[in-house]
Scaffold this active site. Sequence first.
Site, mmCIF file in Angstrom:
data_model
loop_
_atom_site.group_PDB
_atom_site.id
_atom_site.type_symbol
_atom_site.label_atom_id
_atom_site.label_comp_id
_atom_site.label_asym_id
_atom_site.label_seq_id
_atom_site.Cartn_x
_atom_site.Cartn_y
_atom_site.Cartn_z
ATOM 1 C CE1 TYR A 58 5.037 -0.141 -16.594
ATOM 2 C CE2 TYR A 58 3.977 2.097 -15.734
ATOM 3 C CZ TYR A 58 4.861 1.058 -16.682
ATOM 4 O OH TYR A 58 5.542 2.079 -17.336
ATOM 5 C CG HIS A 108 5.825 -8.359 -6.805
ATOM 6 N ND1 HIS A 108 6.376 -9.667 -7.432
ATOM 7 C CD2 HIS A 108 4.644 -8.423 -6.616
ATOM 8 C CE1 HIS A 108 4.988 -9.898 -7.868
ATOM 9 N NE2 HIS A 108 4.237 -9.499 -7.352
ATOM 10 N NE ARG A 160 2.237 -9.274 -3.467
ATOM 11 C CZ ARG A 160 1.712 -8.359 -4.302
ATOM 12 N NH1 ARG A 160 1.760 -7.150 -3.931
ATOM 13 N NH2 ARG A 160 1.138 -8.685 -5.327
ATOM 14 C CG HIS A 175 5.263 -4.283 -5.912
ATOM 15 N ND1 HIS A 175 5.231 -3.975 -7.269
ATOM 16 C CD2 HIS A 175 4.194 -4.834 -5.493
ATOM 17 C CE1 HIS A 175 3.804 -4.436 -7.688
ATOM 18 N NE2 HIS A 175 3.192 -4.938 -6.472
ATOM 19 C CD GLU A 208 -3.664 -11.344 -7.159
ATOM 20 O OE1 GLU A 208 -3.789 -10.464 -6.162
ATOM 21 O OE2 GLU A 208 -3.242 -11.049 -8.278
ATOM 22 N NE ARG A 262 0.039 -4.289 -1.757
ATOM 23 C CZ ARG A 262 -0.133 -4.445 -3.080
ATOM 24 N NH1 ARG A 262 -1.123 -4.016 -3.850
ATOM 25 N NH2 ARG A 262 1.045 -4.991 -3.734
HETATM 26 C C1 LIG Z 1 3.814 -3.421 -11.342
HETATM 27 C C2 LIG Z 1 2.724 -3.094 -10.357
HETATM 28 C C3 LIG Z 1 1.773 -4.189 -10.267
HETATM 29 C C4 LIG Z 1 0.787 -3.815 -9.249
HETATM 30 N N1 LIG Z 1 -0.516 -4.912 -9.336
HETATM 31 C C5 LIG Z 1 -1.402 -4.460 -8.470
HETATM 32 C C6 LIG Z 1 -2.546 -5.309 -8.498
HETATM 33 O O1 LIG Z 1 -2.749 -6.304 -9.373
HETATM 34 N N2 LIG Z 1 -3.441 -5.126 -7.543
HETATM 35 C C7 LIG Z 1 -3.559 -4.113 -6.612
HETATM 36 O O2 LIG Z 1 -4.401 -3.755 -5.762
HETATM 37 N N3 LIG Z 1 -2.402 -3.088 -6.781
HETATM 38 C C8 LIG Z 1 -1.200 -3.463 -7.636
HETATM 39 N N4 LIG Z 1 -0.338 -2.673 -7.380
HETATM 40 C C9 LIG Z 1 -0.182 -1.411 -6.614
HETATM 41 C C10 LIG Z 1 -1.434 -0.335 -7.220
HETATM 42 O O3 LIG Z 1 -1.125 -0.417 -8.665
HETATM 43 C C11 LIG Z 1 -0.612 0.912 -6.697
HETATM 44 O O4 LIG Z 1 -0.696 1.062 -5.251
HETATM 45 C C12 LIG Z 1 -1.846 2.089 -7.158
HETATM 46 O O5 LIG Z 1 -2.267 1.944 -8.382
HETATM 47 C C13 LIG Z 1 -1.610 3.446 -6.628
HETATM 48 O O6 LIG Z 1 -2.512 4.056 -7.132
HETATM 49 P P1 LIG Z 1 -2.563 5.745 -6.874
HETATM 50 O O7 LIG Z 1 -3.437 6.440 -7.716
HETATM 51 O O8 LIG Z 1 -2.317 6.155 -5.352
HETATM 52 O O9 LIG Z 1 -1.098 6.359 -7.585
HETATM 53 P P2 LIG Z 1 -0.476 6.115 -9.082
HETATM 54 O O10 LIG Z 1 -1.257 5.277 -9.778
HETATM 55 O O11 LIG Z 1 1.093 5.765 -9.051
HETATM 56 O O12 LIG Z 1 -0.385 7.539 -9.591
HETATM 57 C C14 LIG Z 1 0.535 8.408 -9.105
HETATM 58 C C15 LIG Z 1 0.249 9.870 -9.550
HETATM 59 O O13 LIG Z 1 0.879 10.830 -8.916
HETATM 60 C C16 LIG Z 1 1.515 11.801 -9.867
HETATM 61 N N5 LIG Z 1 2.639 12.519 -9.149
HETATM 62 C C17 LIG Z 1 3.460 11.993 -8.418
HETATM 63 N N6 LIG Z 1 4.114 13.151 -8.030
HETATM 64 C C18 LIG Z 1 3.610 14.224 -8.348
HETATM 65 C C19 LIG Z 1 3.961 15.576 -8.445
HETATM 66 N N7 LIG Z 1 5.120 16.190 -7.517
HETATM 67 N N8 LIG Z 1 3.290 16.456 -9.097
HETATM 68 C C20 LIG Z 1 2.238 16.017 -9.753
HETATM 69 N N9 LIG Z 1 1.989 15.030 -10.073
HETATM 70 C C21 LIG Z 1 2.716 13.920 -9.334
HETATM 71 C C22 LIG Z 1 2.040 10.983 -10.882
HETATM 72 O O14 LIG Z 1 2.376 11.685 -12.218
HETATM 73 C C23 LIG Z 1 0.771 9.903 -11.237
HETATM 74 O O15 LIG Z 1 -0.094 10.751 -11.989
HETATM 75 C C24 LIG Z 1 0.643 -2.761 -8.436
HETATM 76 C C25 LIG Z 1 1.813 -1.950 -8.762
HETATM 77 C C26 LIG Z 1 2.820 -2.028 -9.758
HETATM 78 C C27 LIG Z 1 3.943 -1.150 -9.732
#
Ligand SMILES: Cc1cc2nc3c(=O)[nH]c(=O)nc-3n(C[C@H](O)[C@H](O)[C@H](O)COP(=O)(O)OP(=O)(O)OC[C@H]3O[C@@H](n4cnc5c(N)ncnc54)[C@H](O)[C@@H]3O)c2cc1C
Length: 527
Positions: free
Chosen positions: A44, A241, A288, A349, A113, A384
Site C-alpha cells: 500500500y 497519517h 506529520r 498509519h 515530502e 518517523r
Molecule cells: C497506506 C500506506 C502508505 C505508506 N507509504 C509509505 C511510503 O510511501 N514510504 C515508506 O517508507 N513507508 C510507507 N508506509 C509504511 C510502510 O509501507 C511499512 O512500514 C512497511 O511496508 C512495513 O513493511 P513490513 O515488511 O515490516 O510489513 P508488511 O509489509 O506489513 O508485511 C507484514 C507481513 O506479515 C504477515 N503477518 C502478520 N502477522 C502474521 C502472522 N501472525 N502470521 C503470519 N504472517 C503474518 C502479513 O501477512 C504480511 O505478509 C506506508 C504504509 C501504508 C499503510
Amino acid sequence: MVKRYEFLVIGSGIAGMSFALKVANKGKVALLCKTSLEETNTYYAQGGIASVTNQTDNFEKHIEDTLFCGDGICDTTVVNKVVKEAPRQIEELVGWGVHFDKDATGNFDLHKEGGHSEFRILHHKDNTGAEIQESLVQTIKAHPNIDVFDQHFAIEILTQHHLGAIVKHTTPNIECYGAYVLNIRTNHVDTFLAKVTMIATGGVGNIYQTTTNPLVATGDGIAMVYRAKGIVEDMEFIQFHPTALFHPGERPSFLITEAMRGYGATLRTRKGVEFMQKYDPRGSLASRDIVARAIDNEMKINGDDYVFLDVTHKNAEETKEHFPTIYKKCMELGIDLTKEYIPVAPAAHYLCGGIKVDLDGKTTINRLYAAGECSRTGLHGANRLASNSLIEAIVYADAAAKHAIASLPSLSWNENIPLWNDEGTSLNEEMVLITQSAKEVGQIMSAYVGIVRSNLRLKRAYDRLEIIYGETENLFQRSVVSKEICELRNIVNTGYLIIKFALQRKESRGLHYTIDYPEKNNHLSLY
Ligand SMILES: Cc1cc2nc3c(=O)[nH]c(=O)nc-3n(C[C@H](O)[C@H](O)[C@H](O)COP(=O)(O)OP(=O)(O)OC[C@H]3O[C@@H](n4cnc5c(N)ncnc54)[C@H](O)[C@@H]3O)c2cc1C
C-alpha cells in the site's frame, strides 16, 4: 506435523521478503504470511523510499531531517547507519527488478515530502509499494530454496517455555526454536522448527477504528514476542497519517500521499480557509505529527469530521500524471481533484516502536531477529520522517541476514518441542463475540489513545481493555484455535502495550501528546 527449515521468516512485506532473498543461498527458507503474499503494508505504500542519490543532497542533511523529526530521542548511531547504507540497498532493490521513475536525463525523478529538506524520495508513480511488492514476489517465487506458505498464521514463537521452563522478562538467554503455525486452509497447527527465526509481521493499524493499514496489520509479531518475554519499546509513538481520504465505512482508509503536499497541495477547513500557517511556518509541509494535530484541532474547533486538501491550483494534466491512483480513486467517488477539494481526515498509519533490536537486527531473544514496522531500531525516535520506513526495513533485513548467516553453523533444531495441543471446543455464540470484542478494542483505542491523550483517557482505556483481556484469554484457553481468536488476543496485547507506554511517558514529545504534560521534558532528550 513438524517442518524443519534453516530460516523461518514470518511476514511477506519488504522486510520479510528481502531477508529471505538475502539468506536463501545459505539454507532452506520458509516464508509465511497470513493471507496472500501481496496483502501487506508494503503493497500500500504510495509515496516512496528515502535515500540520498543526487549531488545537491548529502547524508548529513538526511540525518539532520531524521533527527529533527524524531524529536530528540532517535538513536544517532542507527540514523547514521540507515542513511549511509540506504543507497546500496536501493541498488539491491533495483537488482531484484524494482523500477523507480527517472527524469529525462536518466536520473531518479525525486519527490520531496513533509519534513525533508531535499528532493530525495525515489518512487514509482504513486504506487511505489506495489512495485516493490510485486518485484520481490516474482524474485521469491523463482528462488528454489524458498518455500512460500500463504494462509499460514504464526500463533506463538517457540522458546524454553514450551519445554516446561518458567520464562520471565528477566530470564537470561531465552532462545527461539521456530513457531507454532496455523494452516488456515486445513485448520491444523504445524510446528515449524528453525535454526533462525525472523519476525517481519508489520504494523498495528487495525487496533484503531480508522486506519490506512490493510487488515493483516494486527500487531501479531509484537504480541508474540512480548508474550515470549522479549523486550518491546516506544509503543506510545503511533503515527496518524494526516490525510486519509474521508470515506466513512471504508477499511483500510485510502491514503492521500504526503507527496501531494510536497507537490503543492494545501490544507483548508471545510469553509475553505487555509490554516496550517497558524501552526507551523512550514505550513502544509510541516511534519506529520504537527499536521495531524492541527487537523484534529481544526476539526474539533469547527465540529467537522474532515478538512480539505486543495490541489486545484496545479496543472491538471501534471497532477493526473503524478498521482494517477489517487486521481482514479477520487473520480470513483465523484471527486475530480483537479477541480474540487479532497475531503481528508487523520487515520492510524504507522508504529515507530515495537520489538527492540540491536544494530544486527537481533531481538533480546537469541536466534530471533525482527525487521520492518514490527521492530524498534531507534531510527524514528518519537516520530518517523516520511518514507524512512521502507528503507529502514531493508537496511535491517540486510544486517540481520549477515548476522544470521554467520551464526548458522553453530545452530541446530530443537527436537524436544512438543506438538501443539489442539483440544478445545468453539461455540458459534463465542465466535460472534470475538468480532464484537475486536470492534470494541478499536473504539476504545480511537476514543482514548488517539492523537490527543490524557491520564484520564488512558486509564479509562486500560480499565476497559482489561475486561476484554480477561474474556479473551479465557476463551483462548478453552476453544479450538482460530485466526480470529489469535488476532483478537494480539490486538488486545498490543493495545495494552501502547497504553502502558503512553502512561509511562510523562511529557509530550513527537507523536505522543498528552494534555496533562503538554511540554517536552528536556532531561529525557538524548542530544
Ligand atoms: C497506506 C500506506 C502508505 C505508506 N507509504 C509509505 C511510503 O510511501 N514510504 C515508506 O517508507 N513507508 C510507507 N508506509 C509504511 C510502510 O509501507 C511499512 O512500514 C512497511 O511496508 C512495513 O513493511 P513490513 O515488511 O515490516 O510489513 P508488511 O509489509 O506489513 O508485511 C507484514 C507481513 O506479515 C504477515 N503477518 C502478520 N502477522 C502474521 C502472522 N501472525 N502470521 C503470519 N504472517 C503474518 C502479513 O501477512 C504480511 O505478509 C506506508 C504504509 C501504508 C499503510
